[in-house]
Design a protein around this motif. Sequence first.
Motif, mmCIF file in Angstrom:
data_model
loop_
_atom_site.group_PDB
_atom_site.id
_atom_site.type_symbol
_atom_site.label_atom_id
_atom_site.label_comp_id
_atom_site.label_asym_id
_atom_site.label_seq_id
_atom_site.Cartn_x
_atom_site.Cartn_y
_atom_site.Cartn_z
ATOM 1 N N LEU A 132 0.826 -1.215 0.000
ATOM 2 C CA LEU A 132 0.000 0.000 0.000
ATOM 3 C C LEU A 132 0.860 1.265 0.000
ATOM 4 O O LEU A 132 0.680 2.132 -0.869
ATOM 5 N N PRO A 133 1.795 1.439 0.950
ATOM 6 C CA PRO A 133 2.652 2.630 0.863
ATOM 7 C C PRO A 133 3.563 2.614 -0.348
ATOM 8 O O PRO A 133 3.862 3.673 -0.909
ATOM 9 N N LEU A 134 3.993 1.429 -0.781
ATOM 10 C CA LEU A 134 4.861 1.353 -1.959
ATOM 11 C C LEU A 134 4.127 1.842 -3.206
ATOM 12 O O LEU A 134 4.658 2.639 -3.987
ATOM 13 N N ILE A 135 2.895 1.394 -3.403
ATOM 14 C CA ILE A 135 2.108 1.818 -4.565
ATOM 15 C C ILE A 135 1.817 3.309 -4.497
ATOM 16 O O ILE A 135 1.855 4.014 -5.516
ATOM 17 N N ALA A 136 1.529 3.822 -3.293
ATOM 18 C CA ALA A 136 1.260 5.254 -3.140
ATOM 19 C C ALA A 136 2.473 6.087 -3.538
ATOM 20 O O ALA A 136 2.356 7.085 -4.261
ATOM 21 N N VAL A 137 3.657 5.672 -3.095
ATOM 22 C CA VAL A 137 4.888 6.395 -3.450
ATOM 23 C C VAL A 137 5.178 6.251 -4.935
ATOM 24 O O VAL A 137 5.595 7.212 -5.604
ATOM 25 N N PHE A 138 4.954 5.061 -5.472
ATOM 26 C CA PHE A 138 5.165 4.824 -6.905
ATOM 27 C C PHE A 138 4.257 5.735 -7.729
ATOM 28 O O PHE A 138 4.675 6.312 -8.743
ATOM 29 N N TYR A 139 3.021 5.890 -7.281
ATOM 30 C CA TYR A 139 2.074 6.768 -7.971
ATOM 31 C C TYR A 139 2.564 8.217 -7.954
ATOM 32 O O TYR A 139 2.509 8.916 -8.972
ATOM 33 N N LEU A 140 3.049 8.665 -6.811
ATOM 34 C CA LEU A 140 3.581 10.030 -6.715
ATOM 35 C C LEU A 140 4.753 10.221 -7.668
ATOM 36 O O LEU A 140 4.867 11.269 -8.321
ATOM 37 N N MET A 141 5.618 9.216 -7.754
ATOM 38 C CA MET A 141 6.763 9.313 -8.647
ATOM 39 C C MET A 141 6.322 9.378 -10.115
ATOM 40 O O MET A 141 6.875 10.133 -10.910
ATOM 41 N N ILE A 142 5.299 8.596 -10.456
ATOM 42 C CA ILE A 142 4.779 8.616 -11.821
ATOM 43 C C ILE A 142 4.179 9.980 -12.150
ATOM 44 O O ILE A 142 4.401 10.528 -13.235
ATOM 45 N N VAL A 143 3.412 10.555 -11.216
ATOM 46 C CA VAL A 143 2.822 11.877 -11.432
ATOM 47 C C VAL A 143 3.915 12.917 -11.657
ATOM 48 O O VAL A 143 3.835 13.744 -12.576
ATOM 49 N N ALA A 144 4.948 12.876 -10.823
ATOM 50 C CA ALA A 144 6.048 13.840 -10.953
ATOM 51 C C ALA A 144 6.719 13.723 -12.312
ATOM 52 O O ALA A 144 6.938 14.725 -12.999
ATOM 53 N N CYS A 145 7.056 12.504 -12.717
ATOM 54 C CA CYS A 145 7.727 12.291 -14.009
ATOM 55 C C CYS A 145 6.814 12.663 -15.176
ATOM 56 O O CYS A 145 7.274 13.191 -16.193
ATOM 57 N N ALA A 146 5.507 12.395 -15.044
ATOM 58 C CA ALA A 146 4.554 12.726 -16.101
ATOM 59 C C ALA A 146 4.458 14.236 -16.302
ATOM 60 O O ALA A 146 4.433 14.725 -17.441
ATOM 61 N N LEU A 147 4.406 14.988 -15.210
ATOM 62 C CA LEU A 147 4.328 16.444 -15.314
ATOM 63 C C LEU A 147 5.605 17.019 -15.923
ATOM 64 O O LEU A 147 5.547 17.913 -16.779
ATOM 65 N N ILE A 148 6.738 16.500 -15.497
ATOM 66 C CA ILE A 148 8.015 16.960 -16.066
ATOM 67 C C ILE A 148 8.071 16.647 -17.557
ATOM 68 O O ILE A 148 8.446 17.492 -18.381
ATOM 69 N N GLY A 149 7.692 15.417 -17.921
ATOM 70 C CA GLY A 149 7.719 15.018 -19.328
ATOM 71 C C GLY A 149 6.776 15.848 -20.179
ATOM 72 O O GLY A 149 7.133 16.270 -21.291
ATOM 73 N N ALA A 150 5.558 16.108 -19.679
ATOM 74 C CA ALA A 150 4.587 16.906 -20.437
ATOM 75 C C ALA A 150 5.089 18.324 -20.650
ATOM 76 O O ALA A 150 4.923 18.902 -21.739
ATOM 77 N N TYR A 151 5.704 18.884 -19.639
ATOM 78 C CA TYR A 151 6.247 20.249 -19.760
ATOM 79 C C TYR A 151 7.368 20.290 -20.799
ATOM 80 O O TYR A 151 7.405 21.180 -21.656
ATOM 81 N N LEU A 152 8.271 19.323 -20.737
ATOM 82 C CA LEU A 152 9.413 19.312 -21.661
ATOM 83 C C LEU A 152 8.966 19.115 -23.103
ATOM 84 O O LEU A 152 9.495 19.760 -24.023
ATOM 85 N N VAL A 153 7.993 18.222 -23.321
ATOM 86 C CA VAL A 153 7.518 17.980 -24.688
ATOM 87 C C VAL A 153 6.846 19.220 -25.261
ATOM 88 O O VAL A 153 6.978 19.520 -26.449
#
Length: 251
Positions: A132-153
């Motif tokens: 449960l905490p692992l998936i929650a942290v993984f989700y946060l990491m995905i959101v962070a990388c997605a926002l960075i990627g969308a901005y860069l593109v």
Amino acid sequence: MIDVQAKMLLKAEASRFSLGYLWWLIEPMLWVAVFYLVFNVILESPRSGTEFLVFLSTGKLAFIWFSKAVSQASNSIVNSQGLVARINLPKSLFPMAVVQESLYRQAAVYSLLVAVLLIFDYPPAVGWLWMLPLIAVFYLMIVACALIGAYLVCMARDFSNLIPLGMTFLLFTSGVFWDVREIEDPEKLSMVLNINPIAFVLDAHRQILMYGQAPDLDHLSYIAIVSIAAIVAMLALMRRHSQLLALKVLT
């Protein structure tokens, strides 16, 4: 709005295929089958067939979530060019809707992973609650990388070609089909896990589900803090540069 758009994306994608929502399970199963054929049948992995299949499934099914969500979210603002031109919406809405869509899809994939574990005699244990905490942290990491990627593109379309290359690099360096704990040098192992958070997350999946061990909570907390800081920073940046992002998308 994010959740509504995510559900619309799910329905739109399912309607394009005859098998619809079944592709949520078929696609990851095919990926695991291909990797199993290459690394266990052809290259003869030192692990036994059953153990390697569970080991591979645990890593690959988690990695698919990250790679697919970040890759699709990175292009989400550019792909919504028509909507961006008509309505002044927060640009972060588009990548976060894609990530939310991937969360629903991954729920089915994790159900598949649990089925694989049960079939091959890895019974559920209290330690699985660490997921449960692992998936929650993984989700946060995905959101962070997605926002960075969308901005860069948005700022430079060249990143839409570089991000898939980055995912291929992570595929081979994150322990998807090999065990990072086979690195005998403790300093080198620590360096790999510290530099590459994906390697840590995949290893944590296996430690919890296969071996019943808790993840390194200090490391997990560090990833959570960095991810939250990155999300806050990117939301502020995208809000501040909202008009610039729209101009970049439309020109």
